[in-house]
Motif scaffolding. Structure first.
Motif, mmCIF file in Angstrom:
data_model
loop_
_atom_site.group_PDB
_atom_site.id
_atom_site.type_symbol
_atom_site.label_atom_id
_atom_site.label_comp_id
_atom_site.label_asym_id
_atom_site.label_seq_id
_atom_site.Cartn_x
_atom_site.Cartn_y
_atom_site.Cartn_z
ATOM 1 N N ALA A 72 0.824 -0.736 -0.207
ATOM 2 C CA ALA A 72 -0.093 -0.095 -0.361
ATOM 3 C C ALA A 72 1.189 1.473 -0.070
ATOM 4 C CB ALA A 72 -0.924 -0.229 1.344
ATOM 5 N N ARG A 73 2.147 1.087 0.291
ATOM 6 C CA ARG A 73 3.128 2.148 0.810
ATOM 7 C C ARG A 73 3.900 2.526 -0.690
ATOM 8 N NH1 ARG A 73 8.507 1.678 1.689
ATOM 9 N NH2 ARG A 73 9.600 3.784 3.096
ATOM 10 N N ARG A 74 4.074 1.372 -1.338
ATOM 11 C CA ARG A 74 4.704 1.700 -2.776
ATOM 12 C C ARG A 74 3.524 2.998 -3.048
ATOM 13 N NH1 ARG A 74 7.335 -3.177 -1.800
ATOM 14 N NH2 ARG A 74 5.147 -4.110 -2.821
ATOM 15 N N GLN A 75 2.267 1.904 -3.267
ATOM 16 C CA GLN A 75 0.699 2.123 -4.315
ATOM 17 C C GLN A 75 0.681 4.535 -4.199
ATOM 18 O OE1 GLN A 75 -2.822 -0.079 -3.812
ATOM 19 N NE2 GLN A 75 -4.146 2.243 -5.017
ATOM 20 N N SER A 89 -3.132 7.692 7.932
ATOM 21 C CA SER A 89 -3.743 7.838 9.141
ATOM 22 C C SER A 89 -5.307 7.037 9.282
ATOM 23 C CB SER A 89 -4.538 9.495 8.167
ATOM 24 O OG SER A 89 -3.429 10.557 7.855
ATOM 25 N N PHE A 90 -5.785 6.154 7.895
ATOM 26 C CA PHE A 90 -6.308 5.901 8.225
ATOM 27 C C PHE A 90 -7.319 4.653 9.197
ATOM 28 C CE2 PHE A 90 -8.748 6.584 3.048
ATOM 29 C CZ PHE A 90 -8.154 8.161 3.840
ATOM 30 N N ARG A 104 -4.875 -8.261 3.046
ATOM 31 C CA ARG A 104 -5.769 -8.007 1.915
ATOM 32 C C ARG A 104 -6.447 -6.441 2.278
ATOM 33 N NH1 ARG A 104 -6.209 -13.494 0.541
ATOM 34 N NH2 ARG A 104 -8.669 -13.600 1.674
ATOM 35 N N LEU A 105 -7.402 -7.073 3.879
ATOM 36 C CA LEU A 105 -7.952 -6.128 3.622
ATOM 37 C C LEU A 105 -7.381 -4.429 4.922
ATOM 38 C CD1 LEU A 105 -10.633 -4.853 5.108
ATOM 39 C CD2 LEU A 105 -10.865 -5.716 7.189
ATOM 40 N N LEU A 106 -6.095 -4.618 4.984
ATOM 41 C CA LEU A 106 -5.603 -3.518 5.282
ATOM 42 C C LEU A 106 -4.420 -3.217 4.323
ATOM 43 C CD1 LEU A 106 -3.203 -5.263 9.271
ATOM 44 C CD2 LEU A 106 -5.674 -3.259 8.890
ATOM 45 N N ARG A 107 -4.494 -3.682 3.508
ATOM 46 C CA ARG A 107 -3.517 -3.063 2.773
ATOM 47 C C ARG A 107 -5.166 -2.564 1.776
ATOM 48 N NH1 ARG A 107 -1.761 -5.765 -3.512
ATOM 49 N NH2 ARG A 107 -1.642 -3.433 -4.042
ATOM 50 N N ALA A 108 -6.083 -2.441 1.871
ATOM 51 C CA ALA A 108 -7.335 -1.774 1.058
ATOM 52 C C ALA A 108 -6.974 -0.209 1.743
ATOM 53 C CB ALA A 108 -8.202 -2.124 0.848
ATOM 54 N N ILE A 109 -7.530 -0.554 3.132
ATOM 55 C CA ILE A 109 -7.646 1.299 3.729
ATOM 56 C C ILE A 109 -6.483 1.636 3.782
ATOM 57 C CG2 ILE A 109 -8.003 1.464 6.479
ATOM 58 C CD1 ILE A 109 -9.218 -1.367 7.021
ATOM 59 N N ALA A 136 -4.004 1.946 1.642
ATOM 60 C CA ALA A 136 -4.051 2.253 -0.138
ATOM 61 C C ALA A 136 -4.902 3.306 -0.287
ATOM 62 C CB ALA A 136 -4.269 1.215 -0.949
ATOM 63 N N ALA A 137 -6.086 3.499 0.359
ATOM 64 C CA ALA A 137 -7.720 4.493 0.202
ATOM 65 C C ALA A 137 -6.920 5.715 -0.115
ATOM 66 C CB ALA A 137 -8.677 3.895 0.462
ATOM 67 N N GLU A 138 -5.455 5.896 1.326
ATOM 68 C CA GLU A 138 -5.697 7.172 1.127
ATOM 69 C C GLU A 138 -4.429 8.167 -0.445
ATOM 70 O OE1 GLU A 138 -3.017 7.439 4.955
ATOM 71 O OE2 GLU A 138 -4.261 6.525 5.852
ATOM 72 N N ALA A 139 -3.793 7.317 -1.106
ATOM 73 C CA ALA A 139 -3.844 7.516 -2.107
ATOM 74 C C ALA A 139 -4.267 8.804 -2.805
ATOM 75 C CB ALA A 139 -3.168 6.533 -2.887
#
Length: 243
Positions: free
Chosen positions: A21-24, A179-180, A211-216, A218-221
């Motif tokens: 998620a950080r890379r995204q 943040s989320f 998968r859930l943590l990644r989606a949450i 990455a939603a900050e992008a």
């Protein structure tokens, strides 16, 4: 960092929710806010196991440094060419005024001389070149994770602003992120302190949770730089050398 930390990082950096998620998020910030020139000259300082190099390579020609021998060997294989050994603030192996973009991603907290390191990177940037920085935030969140990762400090926004301006940068972005998930992370850190936890919290969770943590995360992008985020586990900054 401890050798065991680098080994765990190498095993999980392709799949772990935090890395992916950080890379995204970083790629979105690069495309939308940094906007490096086509075929940019890029340097990642302290690239660790090299998990960001492929993403950075989408923006130009990448060079990199890493102090740890084991991690440097792995990142050299991933990059396809040698990664330099460098200990901030000494970057004298690179020419001044030669990079469009420098990435310093969760590295500054490992360095005793953070002010000198930002000043050294300033000299490597071309006029108008930019530095992308991420650091852990909130000194009160200090935990066993920071100890295992050999951190010297966690930062407040005002400290990054002071360091950046003192080194001569213009600030294009300075924002919390991650943040989320901040309430969950803060609760976990507090619980770890109460329980006297002494191990780093970097083991990958079960796949559905991952998968859930990644989606949450990455939603900050699309949010960063557009909406104010009042708090976060980390800080992200885009700093520009004037010119």
């Amino acid at each position: 960092m401890d050798a065991a930390v680098f080994e765990r990082m190498a095993q999980s950096d392709a799949d772990h929710w935090w890395f992916t998620a950080r890379r995204q998020i970083l790629e979105t910030v690069l495309r939308r806010i940094v906007r490096p020139p086509q075929d940019a000259a890029i340097l990642e300082v302290g690239c660790g196991t090299g998990h960001n190099l492929e993403m950075l390579g989408r923006f130009g020609h990448v060079q990199a440094t890493e102090l740890d021998d084991w991690a440097r060997d792995l990142s050299s294989k991933r990059l396809g060419r040698p990664v330099e050994r460098a200990a901030l603030p000494d970057l004298s192996m690179f020419k001044r005024d030669s990079f469009d973009l420098v990435a310093l991603l969760d590295v500054l907290e490992h360095v005793e001389d953070d002010a000198g390191s930002l000043a050294a990177i300033f000299q490597l940037l071309k006029p108008g070149g930019k530095l992308l920085v991420t650091v852990p935030a909130n000194p009160w969140m200090w935990s066993a994770h920071d100890v295992a990762h050999h951190h010297h400090r966690r930062y407040r926004k005002r400290e990054i602003k002071r360091l950046a301006l003192a080194a001569g940068y213009e600030i294009e972005l300075l924002s919390p992120f991650n943040s989320f998930l901040f309430p969950l992370a803060a609760a976990a850190r507090i619980a770890g302190k109460v329980a006297g936890k002494e191990s780093a919290d970097d083991a990958p969770p079960p796949a559905p949770v991952n998968r859930l943590l990644r989606a949450i995360f990455a939603a900050e992008a699309p949010v960063i730089g557009r909406l104010p985020l009042p708090f976060g586990v980390s800080l992200i900054a885009v700093l520009r050398r004037p010119g």
